[in-house]
Motif scaffolding. Structure first.
Motif, PDB file in Angstrom:
ATOM      1  N   SER A 132       0.844  -1.206   0.000  1.00 12.55           N
ATOM      2  CA  SER A 132       0.000   0.000   0.000  1.00 12.55           C
ATOM      3  C   SER A 132       0.876   1.251   0.000  1.00 12.55           C
ATOM      4  O   SER A 132       0.555   2.243  -0.666  1.00 12.55           O
ATOM      5  CB  SER A 132      -0.967  -0.001   1.182  1.00 12.55           C
ATOM      6  OG  SER A 132      -0.277   0.021   2.409  1.00 12.55           O
ATOM      7  N   HIS A 173      -0.669  -1.698  -6.814  1.00 14.70           N
ATOM      8  CA  HIS A 173      -2.017  -1.122  -6.966  1.00 14.70           C
ATOM      9  C   HIS A 173      -3.060  -2.229  -7.105  1.00 14.70           C
ATOM     10  O   HIS A 173      -4.106  -2.195  -6.446  1.00 14.70           O
ATOM     11  CB  HIS A 173      -2.095  -0.212  -8.200  1.00 14.70           C
ATOM     12  CG  HIS A 173      -1.541   1.150  -8.005  1.00 14.70           C
ATOM     13  ND1 HIS A 173      -2.149   2.111  -7.234  1.00 14.70           N
ATOM     14  CD2 HIS A 173      -0.411   1.724  -8.494  1.00 14.70           C
ATOM     15  CE1 HIS A 173      -1.426   3.210  -7.246  1.00 14.70           C
ATOM     16  NE2 HIS A 173      -0.359   2.999  -8.005  1.00 14.70           N
ATOM     17  N   CYS A 175      -3.521  -4.205  -3.872  1.00 15.85           N
ATOM     18  CA  CYS A 175      -4.232  -3.398  -2.878  1.00 15.85           C
ATOM     19  C   CYS A 175      -5.718  -3.302  -3.210  1.00 15.85           C
ATOM     20  O   CYS A 175      -6.572  -3.385  -2.324  1.00 15.85           O
ATOM     21  CB  CYS A 175      -3.615  -2.003  -2.783  1.00 15.85           C
ATOM     22  SG  CYS A 175      -2.000  -2.009  -1.970  1.00 15.85           S
ATOM     23  N   ASN A 222      -6.266  -6.828  -0.725  1.00 14.05           N
ATOM     24  CA  ASN A 222      -5.879  -6.194   0.528  1.00 14.05           C
ATOM     25  C   ASN A 222      -4.353  -6.022   0.647  1.00 14.05           C
ATOM     26  O   ASN A 222      -3.801  -6.066   1.732  1.00 14.05           O
ATOM     27  CB  ASN A 222      -6.427  -7.006   1.709  1.00 14.05           C
ATOM     28  CG  ASN A 222      -6.527  -6.203   2.979  1.00 14.05           C
ATOM     29  OD1 ASN A 222      -6.682  -4.982   2.941  1.00 14.05           O
ATOM     30  ND2 ASN A 222      -6.427  -6.867   4.102  1.00 14.05           N
ATOM     31  N   GLY A 223      -3.673  -5.880  -0.502  1.00 18.76           N
ATOM     32  CA  GLY A 223      -2.227  -5.667  -0.497  1.00 18.76           C
ATOM     33  C   GLY A 223      -1.418  -6.880  -0.112  1.00 18.76           C
ATOM     34  O   GLY A 223      -0.238  -6.758   0.205  1.00 18.76           O
TER      35      GLY A 223
END
Length: 178
Positions: A80, A116, A119, A123-124
């Motif tokens: 993130s 990107h 994320c 959820n990264g």
């Protein structure tokens, strides 16, 4: 002499640098030749995915040690934070000697694009691509939707996940005897 508890996989028609790394692992107990990098890749699923991303037109060992070089420069490998940073800053960090990858600008941009995407959809966390126990074709389809992952990398994916301890695909791929 096999020093590793991980069973050797039959590489089938897979060839190249990662096959060399697999052989080294069973002879010397290290995939990359750097035990610290190996330990980090076993610990961090994001690092493993980025190592596979970087396995392009450089020695496989250099590609898979790229994530630890990046982490050491950033102080983290938080996707993130990587997604939010200016691309020019990331490119500059990639280019520091020794470079994270030979193609610093392209791989920095791909790293940020993967960050990107992960994320936005996972959820990264790269581990969410495979940790739910989905069958190999589904895991490969998920990874194929990320920027920079084509057919060659998808063929290596189950071996990479197996050897770095993130997912056991030995039943799917076949274990070598001996």
């Amino acid at each position: 002499m096999n020093l590793s508890p991980i069973p050797p996989l039959d590489p089938g028609d897979l060839e190249g640098g990662f096959v060399r790394m697999m052989h080294r692992f069973h002879l010397a107990g290290t995939l990359t030749g750097d035990p610290e990098a190996d330990a980090y890749l076993r610990q961090d699923a994001n690092a493993v995915l980025l190592g596979l991303l970087y396995d392009q037109r450089v020695r496989a060992e250099f590609a898979f040690t790229g994530p630890i070089r990046l982490r050491n420069r950033l102080g983290h490998l938080d996707l993130s934070r990587i997604a939010a940073m200016p691309l020019e800053t990331l490119q500059r960090l990639f280019a520091e000697k020794p470079a994270v990858h030979r193609f610093t600008n392209r791989m920095a941009a791909l790293t940020q694009a993967v960050a990107h995407s992960l994320c936005r959809h996972y959820n990264g966390q790269a581990a969410q691509l495979w940790a739910d126990g989905a069958p190999l074709p589904e895991v490969q389809a998920r990874v194929a939707r990320l920027p920079g992952f084509g057919a060659d990398k998808l063929r290596k994916l189950p071996y990479v996940l197996h050897y770095f301890g993130h997912r056991d695909f030995s039943q799917t791929l076949g274990v070598l005897n001996g």
